[in-house]
Scaffold this motif. Structure first.
Motif, PDB file in Angstrom:
ATOM      1  N   LEU A  73      70.216  20.247   3.859  1.00 54.29           N
ATOM      2  CA  LEU A  73      71.258  19.292   3.653  1.00 54.29           C
ATOM      3  C   LEU A  73      72.096  19.118   4.913  1.00 54.29           C
ATOM      4  CD1 LEU A  73      71.598  17.548   0.290  1.00 54.29           C
ATOM      5  CD2 LEU A  73      70.612  15.949   2.354  1.00 54.29           C
ATOM      6  N   LYS A  74      72.810  20.641   5.615  1.00 52.99           N
ATOM      7  CA  LYS A  74      73.748  21.153   5.673  1.00 52.99           C
ATOM      8  C   LYS A  74      73.273  21.000   7.256  1.00 52.99           C
ATOM      9  CE  LYS A  74      77.182  24.452   6.536  1.00 52.99           C
ATOM     10  NZ  LYS A  74      77.171  26.163   6.177  1.00 52.99           N
ATOM     11  N   SER A  75      71.982  21.683   7.421  1.00 53.18           N
ATOM     12  CA  SER A  75      71.225  21.805   8.853  1.00 53.18           C
ATOM     13  C   SER A  75      70.707  20.827   9.334  1.00 53.18           C
ATOM     14  CB  SER A  75      70.719  23.000   8.813  1.00 53.18           C
ATOM     15  OG  SER A  75      69.878  22.480   7.864  1.00 53.18           O
ATOM     16  N   GLY A  76      70.367  20.455   8.542  1.00 56.66           N
ATOM     17  CA  GLY A  76      69.584  18.568   9.003  1.00 56.66           C
ATOM     18  C   GLY A  76      68.293  19.237   9.584  1.00 56.66           C
ATOM     19  N   ILE A  77      67.719  18.230   9.621  1.00 57.32           N
ATOM     20  CA  ILE A  77      66.132  18.545  10.072  1.00 57.32           C
ATOM     21  C   ILE A  77      65.690  17.995  11.435  1.00 57.32           C
ATOM     22  CG2 ILE A  77      64.021  18.340   9.829  1.00 57.32           C
ATOM     23  CD1 ILE A  77      64.376  17.639   6.282  1.00 57.32           C
ATOM     24  N   ASP A  95      53.143  22.847   4.621  1.00 56.01           N
ATOM     25  CA  ASP A  95      53.846  24.241   4.577  1.00 56.01           C
ATOM     26  C   ASP A  95      53.159  25.146   4.309  1.00 56.01           C
ATOM     27  OD1 ASP A  95      55.905  25.460   4.586  1.00 56.01           O
ATOM     28  OD2 ASP A  95      57.373  25.401   2.871  1.00 56.01           O
ATOM     29  N   ASP A  96      52.912  26.286   3.981  1.00 57.14           N
ATOM     30  CA  ASP A  96      52.418  27.707   3.848  1.00 57.14           C
ATOM     31  C   ASP A  96      52.352  27.501   2.541  1.00 57.14           C
ATOM     32  OD1 ASP A  96      54.834  28.792   3.951  1.00 57.14           O
ATOM     33  OD2 ASP A  96      54.058  30.491   4.590  1.00 57.14           O
ATOM     34  N   VAL A  97      53.581  27.147   1.593  1.00 56.12           N
ATOM     35  CA  VAL A  97      53.871  27.722   0.547  1.00 56.12           C
ATOM     36  C   VAL A  97      54.725  26.591  -0.170  1.00 56.12           C
ATOM     37  CG1 VAL A  97      54.268  29.674  -1.789  1.00 56.12           C
ATOM     38  CG2 VAL A  97      53.255  29.935   0.163  1.00 56.12           C
ATOM     39  N   LEU A  98      53.920  25.767  -1.673  1.00 56.99           N
ATOM     40  CA  LEU A  98      54.966  24.783  -2.316  1.00 56.99           C
ATOM     41  C   LEU A  98      55.166  26.075  -3.371  1.00 56.99           C
ATOM     42  CD1 LEU A  98      56.259  22.291  -2.975  1.00 56.99           C
ATOM     43  CD2 LEU A  98      53.565  22.005  -4.027  1.00 56.99           C
ATOM     44  N   SER A 102      61.510  21.905  -2.403  1.00 58.71           N
ATOM     45  CA  SER A 102      62.629  21.320  -1.616  1.00 58.71           C
ATOM     46  C   SER A 102      62.664  21.368  -0.503  1.00 58.71           C
ATOM     47  CB  SER A 102      64.046  22.793  -2.193  1.00 58.71           C
ATOM     48  OG  SER A 102      63.938  23.741  -1.482  1.00 58.71           O
ATOM     49  N   THR A 103      61.323  22.258  -0.022  1.00 57.56           N
ATOM     50  CA  THR A 103      61.529  22.003   1.753  1.00 57.56           C
ATOM     51  C   THR A 103      60.513  21.008   1.959  1.00 57.56           C
ATOM     52  OG1 THR A 103      61.174  24.560   1.553  1.00 57.56           O
ATOM     53  CG2 THR A 103      60.577  23.589   3.497  1.00 57.56           C
ATOM     54  N   LEU A 104      59.364  21.272   0.778  1.00 54.24           N
ATOM     55  CA  LEU A 104      58.866  19.437   1.110  1.00 54.24           C
ATOM     56  C   LEU A 104      59.269  18.391   1.324  1.00 54.24           C
ATOM     57  CD1 LEU A 104      55.643  20.009   1.787  1.00 54.24           C
ATOM     58  CD2 LEU A 104      55.211  19.930  -0.095  1.00 54.24           C
ATOM     59  N   ILE A 105      60.537  17.764   0.240  1.00 51.95           N
ATOM     60  CA  ILE A 105      60.756  16.901  -0.169  1.00 51.95           C
ATOM     61  C   ILE A 105      61.918  16.020   0.809  1.00 51.95           C
ATOM     62  CG2 ILE A 105      62.793  17.419  -1.644  1.00 51.95           C
ATOM     63  CD1 ILE A 105      61.044  14.932  -3.144  1.00 51.95           C
ATOM     64  N   TYR A 106      62.615  17.775   1.545  1.00 52.89           N
ATOM     65  CA  TYR A 106      63.430  17.567   2.394  1.00 52.89           C
ATOM     66  C   TYR A 106      62.787  16.289   3.372  1.00 52.89           C
ATOM     67  CZ  TYR A 106      67.308  18.294  -0.584  1.00 52.89           C
ATOM     68  OH  TYR A 106      68.212  18.962  -0.992  1.00 52.89           O
ATOM     69  N   GLY A 107      61.189  17.574   4.328  1.00 56.03           N
ATOM     70  CA  GLY A 107      60.642  16.944   4.955  1.00 56.03           C
ATOM     71  C   GLY A 107      60.280  15.728   5.114  1.00 56.03           C
ATOM     72  N   VAL A 108      60.015  15.280   3.713  1.00 56.87           N
ATOM     73  CA  VAL A 108      58.781  14.263   3.278  1.00 56.87           C
ATOM     74  C   VAL A 108      60.065  13.495   3.513  1.00 56.87           C
ATOM     75  CG1 VAL A 108      58.935  12.106   1.482  1.00 56.87           C
ATOM     76  CG2 VAL A 108      57.066  14.980   2.003  1.00 56.87           C
ATOM     77  N   HIS A 109      61.971  13.680   3.369  1.00 60.79           N
ATOM     78  CA  HIS A 109      62.988  12.150   3.258  1.00 60.79           C
ATOM     79  C   HIS A 109      62.879  12.237   4.640  1.00 60.79           C
ATOM     80  CE1 HIS A 109      66.870  11.871   2.913  1.00 60.79           C
ATOM     81  NE2 HIS A 109      66.624  10.639   2.585  1.00 60.79           N
ATOM     82  N   HIS A 110      63.067  12.982   5.449  1.00 61.35           N
ATOM     83  CA  HIS A 110      63.613  13.040   7.103  1.00 61.35           C
ATOM     84  C   HIS A 110      61.957  12.114   7.458  1.00 61.35           C
ATOM     85  CE1 HIS A 110      63.803  13.482  11.149  1.00 61.35           C
ATOM     86  NE2 HIS A 110      62.428  14.007  11.255  1.00 61.35           N
ATOM     87  N   PHE A 111      60.905  11.910   7.015  1.00 63.53           N
ATOM     88  CA  PHE A 111      59.358  11.409   7.756  1.00 63.53           C
ATOM     89  C   PHE A 111      59.947  10.010   7.127  1.00 63.53           C
ATOM     90  CE2 PHE A 111      58.416  15.003   9.409  1.00 63.53           C
ATOM     91  CZ  PHE A 111      57.473  14.977  10.186  1.00 63.53           C
ATOM     92  N   ILE A 112      60.179   9.341   5.854  1.00 66.31           N
ATOM     93  CA  ILE A 112      59.891   8.771   5.517  1.00 66.31           C
ATOM     94  C   ILE A 112      61.301   7.118   5.541  1.00 66.31           C
ATOM     95  CG2 ILE A 112      58.879   8.970   3.207  1.00 66.31           C
ATOM     96  CD1 ILE A 112      61.394   9.086   1.455  1.00 66.31           C
ATOM     97  N   LYS A 113      62.205   7.988   6.743  1.00 65.00           N
ATOM     98  CA  LYS A 113      62.908   7.241   7.930  1.00 65.00           C
ATOM     99  C   LYS A 113      62.196   6.270   8.502  1.00 65.00           C
ATOM    100  CE  LYS A 113      67.022  10.494   6.275  1.00 65.00           C
ATOM    101  NZ  LYS A 113      67.585  11.172   7.348  1.00 65.00           N
ATOM    102  N   ASN A 128      53.033  25.917  -8.193  1.00 68.70           N
ATOM    103  CA  ASN A 128      53.350  24.785  -9.445  1.00 68.70           C
ATOM    104  C   ASN A 128      55.066  25.597  -9.803  1.00 68.70           C
ATOM    105  OD1 ASN A 128      50.610  24.069  -9.651  1.00 68.70           O
ATOM    106  ND2 ASN A 128      50.127  25.900 -10.626  1.00 68.70           N
ATOM    107  N   HIS A 129      55.880  25.280  -9.857  1.00 70.77           N
ATOM    108  CA  HIS A 129      57.333  25.361 -10.073  1.00 70.77           C
ATOM    109  C   HIS A 129      58.711  24.515  -9.326  1.00 70.77           C
ATOM    110  CE1 HIS A 129      57.267  29.528 -12.020  1.00 70.77           C
ATOM    111  NE2 HIS A 129      56.082  30.226 -10.590  1.00 70.77           N
ATOM    112  N   LYS A 130      57.434  23.822  -9.344  1.00 67.05           N
ATOM    113  CA  LYS A 130      58.894  22.718  -8.372  1.00 67.05           C
ATOM    114  C   LYS A 130      59.789  21.550  -9.802  1.00 67.05           C
ATOM    115  CE  LYS A 130      54.234  19.659  -8.017  1.00 67.05           C
ATOM    116  NZ  LYS A 130      53.547  20.246  -8.729  1.00 67.05           N
ATOM    117  N   ARG A 131      60.597  22.102  -8.858  1.00 63.72           N
ATOM    118  CA  ARG A 131      61.735  21.339  -9.569  1.00 63.72           C
ATOM    119  C   ARG A 131      62.135  20.049  -8.336  1.00 63.72           C
ATOM    120  NH1 ARG A 131      66.574  25.446  -7.165  1.00 63.72           N
ATOM    121  NH2 ARG A 131      65.024  25.217  -4.996  1.00 63.72           N
ATOM    122  N   TYR A 132      61.394  19.707  -8.229  1.00 66.47           N
ATOM    123  CA  TYR A 132      61.466  18.427  -7.448  1.00 66.47           C
ATOM    124  C   TYR A 132      60.067  17.244  -7.323  1.00 66.47           C
ATOM    125  CZ  TYR A 132      65.713  20.230  -4.522  1.00 66.47           C
ATOM    126  OH  TYR A 132      66.455  20.464  -4.847  1.00 66.47           O
TER     127      TYR A 132
END
Length: 165
Positions: A73-77, A95-98, A102-113, A128-132
């Motif tokens: 969020l701070k650095s932007g994509i 991505d290599d590892v889910l 968080s990385t995947l959700i921020y990436g998805v957020h960027h593209f769905i704009k 299988n440790h998803k928080r998002y």
């Protein structure tokens, strides 16, 4: 002690399988954008792109996705392609590892704009440790691990490997 969970041959098989799955969901596409998250995700995306180019007549565009994984969020994509270059196209975010998602959700957020034909996600290892609330549409291996364990993907050497440390 390193515990190898995927060998070179197994990884090559998973890359090809994911490439075929991407092709199957984009049979009619003239262009497919493969967006690799910088680091291991970009390395994995390049290998998926090479496999896709062998099986589809579609043009495969590689897009580098750059973010600070510790604070996206701070650095932007930023991406190596401008939004108008992937607008209306099928995009696969890789991505290599889910881990937490968080990385995947921020990436998805960027593209769905940007209006896309479709957006899918692919990972080599899903921990299988998803928080998002994000899932991998295409995955090489689902792995239940403890939070103390670390998955290390090595696609840079001649012999690809995935280790559980």
């Amino acid at each position: 002690m390193d515990n190898k969970i995927l060998s070179h041959q197994q990884i090559k098989y998973k890359i090809n399988r994911i490439a075929y799955q991407i092709y199957e969901s984009n049979v009619e596409a003239e262009q497919i954008v493969i967006a690799g998250i910088e680091g291991g995700g970009l390395d994995f995306a390049k290998k998926v792109k090479a496999a896709l180019e062998k099986i589809t007549p579609a043009e495969i565009l590689l897009c580098r996705v750059k973010m600070d994984k510790s604070d996206p969020l701070k650095s932007g994509i930023t991406t190596s392609l401008k939004p108008e270059e992937y607008q209306g196209k099928s995009v696969v975010l890789i991505d290599d590892v889910l881990n937490s998602g968080s990385t995947l959700i921020y990436g998805v957020h960027h593209f769905i704009k940007t209006p896309l034909k479709q957006l899918k996600t692919a990972v080599l290892v899903n921990r299988n440790h998803k928080r998002y609330p994000v899932k991998a549409d295409f995955k090489g291996l689902s792995l239940s691990t403890s939070l103390n364990e670390h998955v290390r993907v090595d696609l840079s050497s001649r012999e690809y490997a995935v280790f559980l440390e």
